[in-house]
Design a protein around this motif. Sequence first.
Motif, PDB file in Angstrom:
ATOM      1  N   TYR A 233      17.495   8.676  -1.899  1.00 38.48           N
ATOM      2  CA  TYR A 233      16.532   7.577  -1.795  1.00 38.48           C
ATOM      3  C   TYR A 233      16.350   7.152  -0.335  1.00 38.48           C
ATOM      4  N   SER A 234      17.444   7.135   0.420  1.00 38.48           N
ATOM      5  CA  SER A 234      17.352   6.783   1.847  1.00 38.48           C
ATOM      6  C   SER A 234      16.549   7.817   2.609  1.00 38.48           C
ATOM      7  N   ALA A 235      16.777   9.090   2.300  1.00 43.55           N
ATOM      8  CA  ALA A 235      16.014  10.155   2.952  1.00 43.55           C
ATOM      9  C   ALA A 235      14.529  10.053   2.600  1.00 43.55           C
TER      10      ALA A 235
ATOM     11  N   LYS B 205       0.836  -1.212   0.000  1.00 43.55           N
ATOM     12  CA  LYS B 205       0.000   0.000   0.000  1.00 43.55           C
ATOM     13  C   LYS B 205       0.869   1.261   0.000  1.00 43.55           C
ATOM     14  N   ALA B 206       2.104   1.144   0.466  1.00 44.15           N
ATOM     15  CA  ALA B 206       3.042   2.271   0.477  1.00 44.15           C
ATOM     16  C   ALA B 206       3.754   2.287  -0.864  1.00 44.15           C
ATOM     17  N   SER B 207       3.100   2.848  -1.856  1.00 45.99           N
ATOM     18  CA  SER B 207       3.500   2.694  -3.254  1.00 45.99           C
ATOM     19  C   SER B 207       4.917   3.144  -3.586  1.00 45.99           C
ATOM     20  N   LEU B 208       5.441   4.116  -2.907  1.00 48.12           N
ATOM     21  CA  LEU B 208       6.780   4.608  -3.217  1.00 48.12           C
ATOM     22  C   LEU B 208       7.890   3.684  -2.695  1.00 48.12           C
ATOM     23  N   VAL B 209       7.629   2.913  -1.651  1.00 50.82           N
ATOM     24  CA  VAL B 209       8.673   2.132  -0.983  1.00 50.82           C
ATOM     25  C   VAL B 209       9.409   1.174  -1.927  1.00 50.82           C
ATOM     26  N   PRO B 210       8.720   0.315  -2.691  1.00 55.71           N
ATOM     27  CA  PRO B 210       9.482  -0.599  -3.552  1.00 55.71           C
ATOM     28  C   PRO B 210      10.283   0.124  -4.635  1.00 55.71           C
ATOM     29  N   THR B 211       9.759   1.233  -5.126  1.00 52.59           N
ATOM     30  CA  THR B 211      10.490   2.013  -6.134  1.00 52.59           C
ATOM     31  C   THR B 211      11.759   2.609  -5.531  1.00 52.59           C
ATOM     32  N   LEU B 212      11.646   3.169  -4.339  1.00 51.60           N
ATOM     33  CA  LEU B 212      12.817   3.755  -3.681  1.00 51.60           C
ATOM     34  C   LEU B 212      13.874   2.694  -3.398  1.00 51.60           C
ATOM     35  N   LEU B 213      13.436   1.522  -2.933  1.00 54.61           N
ATOM     36  CA  LEU B 213      14.394   0.443  -2.666  1.00 54.61           C
ATOM     37  C   LEU B 213      15.081  -0.007  -3.952  1.00 54.61           C
ATOM     38  N   SER B 214      14.325  -0.136  -5.020  1.00 58.93           N
ATOM     39  CA  SER B 214      14.891  -0.560  -6.299  1.00 58.93           C
ATOM     40  C   SER B 214      15.872   0.484  -6.847  1.00 58.93           C
ATOM     41  N   ASN B 215      15.478   1.750  -6.772  1.00 56.76           N
ATOM     42  CA  ASN B 215      16.365   2.815  -7.241  1.00 56.76           C
ATOM     43  C   ASN B 215      17.643   2.867  -6.414  1.00 56.76           C
ATOM     44  N   ARG B 216      17.501   2.709  -5.102  1.00 55.57           N
ATOM     45  CA  ARG B 216      18.689   2.725  -4.242  1.00 55.57           C
ATOM     46  C   ARG B 216      19.572   1.528  -4.541  1.00 55.57           C
ATOM     47  N   SER B 217      18.963   0.386  -4.873  1.00 51.01           N
ATOM     48  CA  SER B 217      19.733  -0.794  -5.267  1.00 51.01           C
ATOM     49  C   SER B 217      20.617  -0.484  -6.464  1.00 51.01           C
ATOM     50  N   GLN B 218      20.043   0.188  -7.461  1.00 45.20           N
ATOM     51  CA  GLN B 218      20.806   0.534  -8.656  1.00 45.20           C
ATOM     52  C   GLN B 218      21.938   1.508  -8.333  1.00 45.20           C
ATOM     53  N   ALA B 219      21.677   2.490  -7.488  1.00 45.07           N
ATOM     54  CA  ALA B 219      22.723   3.451  -7.115  1.00 45.07           C
ATOM     55  C   ALA B 219      23.856   2.744  -6.372  1.00 45.07           C
TER      56      ALA B 219
ATOM     57  N   GLY C  44      29.446  -0.012  -6.767  1.00 47.56           N
ATOM     58  CA  GLY C  44      30.107  -1.287  -6.494  1.00 47.56           C
ATOM     59  C   GLY C  44      29.794  -1.827  -5.106  1.00 47.56           C
ATOM     60  N   GLU C  45      28.752  -1.317  -4.475  1.00 48.03           N
ATOM     61  CA  GLU C  45      28.332  -1.756  -3.138  1.00 48.03           C
ATOM     62  C   GLU C  45      27.298  -2.863  -3.307  1.00 48.03           C
ATOM     63  N   TRP C  46      27.792  -4.037  -3.692  1.00 48.72           N
ATOM     64  CA  TRP C  46      26.921  -5.128  -4.128  1.00 48.72           C
ATOM     65  C   TRP C  46      26.065  -5.697  -3.016  1.00 48.72           C
ATOM     66  N   GLU C  47      26.575  -5.753  -1.799  1.00 51.51           N
ATOM     67  CA  GLU C  47      25.756  -6.289  -0.709  1.00 51.51           C
ATOM     68  C   GLU C  47      24.542  -5.408  -0.461  1.00 51.51           C
ATOM     69  N   HIS C  48      24.743  -4.104  -0.447  1.00 50.13           N
ATOM     70  CA  HIS C  48      23.620  -3.178  -0.251  1.00 50.13           C
ATOM     71  C   HIS C  48      22.667  -3.225  -1.447  1.00 50.13           C
ATOM     72  N   SER C  49      23.240  -3.321  -2.646  1.00 52.10           N
ATOM     73  CA  SER C  49      22.416  -3.418  -3.853  1.00 52.10           C
ATOM     74  C   SER C  49      21.532  -4.659  -3.794  1.00 52.10           C
ATOM     75  N   PHE C  50      22.120  -5.772  -3.412  1.00 51.69           N
ATOM     76  CA  PHE C  50      21.388  -7.032  -3.304  1.00 51.69           C
ATOM     77  C   PHE C  50      20.268  -6.927  -2.260  1.00 51.69           C
ATOM     78  N   ALA C  51      20.586  -6.405  -1.084  1.00 54.13           N
ATOM     79  CA  ALA C  51      19.597  -6.323   0.003  1.00 54.13           C
ATOM     80  C   ALA C  51      18.409  -5.450  -0.400  1.00 54.13           C
TER      81      ALA C  51
ATOM     82  N   ARG D 251      18.276  -5.946 -11.488  1.00 54.66           N
ATOM     83  CA  ARG D 251      19.213  -5.428 -10.479  1.00 54.66           C
ATOM     84  C   ARG D 251      19.594  -6.519  -9.475  1.00 54.66           C
ATOM     85  N   TYR D 252      18.623  -7.311  -9.090  1.00 53.31           N
ATOM     86  CA  TYR D 252      18.848  -8.423  -8.156  1.00 53.31           C
ATOM     87  C   TYR D 252      19.841  -9.425  -8.759  1.00 53.31           C
ATOM     88  N   LYS D 253      19.608  -9.813 -10.013  1.00 47.99           N
ATOM     89  CA  LYS D 253      20.486 -10.785 -10.675  1.00 47.99           C
ATOM     90  C   LYS D 253      21.891 -10.228 -10.880  1.00 47.99           C
TER      91      LYS D 253
END
Length: 184
Positions: free
Chosen positions: A153-155, A38-52, A57-64, A82-84
């Motif tokens: 994205y974190s903010a 229901k919090a529509s922005l949350v998955p987008t922010l997580l995905s965008n932060r993953s890409q950043a 080269g921060e692969w552990e954070h990208s993966f999480a 991004r996950y793969k």
Amino acid sequence: ANVNEVDAVAQAKKLGNSLVQKKMYNAAIDAYINGLRKASLVPTLLSNRSQAHAMLGEWEHSFADAAASLVIRPGDKKTWSRYKKALNALECDENEEDTRVKASLIIKRVLKNGAEGDEERANLSENKNASELKSEGNKSFQSKDYCRAVSCYSAALKVCGEETRALLANWSLCCLQTRANLDA
């Protein structure tokens, strides 16, 4: 976030917390995930932060972040990519049992160490809403300022609201508790 979204998140948190009290962890996880959807922005922010994170080269954070986004929005093709990419960078085969163990350790380490840059995020989030911070993160990403993109994205996740942050935290704890029960 609109009023209906905030109410739905709050109701999901209340239901999930009630189920945790009854040690019904799988049902609580479902309640939390439904609330996060229901919090529509949350998955987008997580995905965008993953890409950043990936660009840094921060692969552990990208993966999480990609993994968390996929739990909320499992059909998103960009996030799967991004996950793969993060799995490959971490030298994991997504079909192996060892990968699940490694992934669990990575996510625990990321959660334990927490996010860096809290001071910068605190300054970013003053007088801005999550959508504005997302846009600022997108602009930073496009200009190849990936550190700032991660901070934006974190903010944005931080200002999504106390209920949403609590829902994310409770969901994470519930998942860890479920895993602990399986390991026992």
